[in-house]
Design an enzyme around this catalytic site. Structure first.
Site, PDB file in Angstrom:
ATOM      1  N   HIS A 194       0.837  -1.207   0.000  1.00 25.01           N
ATOM      2  CA  HIS A 194       0.000   0.000   0.000  1.00 25.01           C
ATOM      3  C   HIS A 194       0.873   1.259   0.000  1.00 25.01           C
ATOM      4  O   HIS A 194       0.637   2.198  -0.760  1.00 25.01           O
ATOM      5  CB  HIS A 194      -0.920   0.017   1.209  1.00 25.01           C
ATOM      6  CG  HIS A 194      -1.907  -1.107   1.244  1.00 25.01           C
ATOM      7  ND1 HIS A 194      -2.960  -1.199   0.368  1.00 25.01           N
ATOM      8  CD2 HIS A 194      -1.994  -2.198   2.050  1.00 25.01           C
ATOM      9  CE1 HIS A 194      -3.661  -2.276   0.621  1.00 25.01           C
ATOM     10  NE2 HIS A 194      -3.091  -2.909   1.637  1.00 25.01           N
TER      11      HIS A 194
ATOM     12  N   ASP B  50       8.190   6.870   8.907  1.00 26.39           N
ATOM     13  CA  ASP B  50       7.389   6.355  10.005  1.00 26.39           C
ATOM     14  C   ASP B  50       6.214   7.297  10.151  1.00 26.39           C
ATOM     15  O   ASP B  50       6.361   8.520  10.026  1.00 26.39           O
ATOM     16  CB  ASP B  50       8.182   6.256  11.307  1.00 26.39           C
ATOM     17  CG  ASP B  50       7.560   5.264  12.286  1.00 26.39           C
ATOM     18  OD1 ASP B  50       6.715   4.460  11.848  1.00 26.39           O
ATOM     19  OD2 ASP B  50       7.919   5.281  13.475  1.00 26.39           O
TER      20      ASP B  50
END
Length: 212
Positions: free
Chosen positions: A29, A86
């Site tokens: 994704h 992140d």
């Protein structure tokens, strides 16, 4: 596996592939999002593409720390310019939770999106303040100087819906409604999300930097 054994091979591939750069993930994704955002300006390789199957350290207590760890590891051991991200969902009423623990928010799980969403919705059940923001930090590390790195941040503010909406996207997308919209990321669809998301904003800064 000895990661350093891939260095010469990787450097040769970089020359052959032109503006190749590694995105330190195997999350399909995320890869699709990044490739759609960057277009054909760069050849974005995954960890699997460079035959990296090691458990890259991700032990920092901040988004910035985790991104730095991952990007520098690949640049040092595999000989590629690399960027790593992140991302955390930071909810105001929960003091910024789940934050750096977003992927493992539900007890005893790892990237279980359904369990994470259910825990978050339960924690917010009696809360009127449903403000939240998605924040992505990207670290770019160069193989030529791994001690140096550059950080890029993208933020999108919004609210947490009371129930899931839509079927596209991943992670917390079905319950996050971005500011200025009435539907969740998952309901808005990939085209809209890729244009306005936290990751899109961070990647846009990265792309501008790389083009310089």
């Amino acid at each position: 596996m000895n990661p350093s054994s891939h260095t010469a091979h990787s450097a040769a591939e970089v020359e052959q592939q032109g503006r190749a750069i590694v995105f330190a993930t195997n999350n399909s994704h995320k890869l699709d999002e990044i490739r759609a955002i960057l277009g054909d300006r760069f050849k974005v390789l995954s960890l699997r593409d460079i035959d990296c199957h090691v458990d890259i350290p991700e032990t920092a207590n901040t988004l910035e720390g985790n991104a730095i760890q991952k990007a520098r590891y690949i640049a040092e051991h595999y000989g590629y310019d690399c960027f790593a991200d992140d991302t955390g969902l930071e909810v105001t009423a929960l003091g910024g939770e789940p934050g750096v623990h977003s992927a493992r928010y539900a007890d005893g799980t790892d990237h279980d999106s359904e369990a994470n969403m259910q825990k978050l919705l339960a924690r917010l059940k009696d809360k009127d303040d449903r403000r939240a923001q998605f924040r992505t930090v990207i670290c770019l590390a160069r193989k030529s100087d791994i001690a140096d790195y550059t950080l890029f941040e993208g933020i999108v503010r919004g609210t947490i819906a009371k129930e899931k909406q839509g079927s596209s996207g991943f992670g917390y997308d079905p319950i996050f409604v971005p500011e200025g919209y009435d539907e969740s990321f998952a309901a808005l669809g990939d085209e809209v999300k890729n244009r306005i998301s936290h990751r899109a904003r961070a990647v846009a800064k990265l792309a501008d930097y790389l083009k310089q």
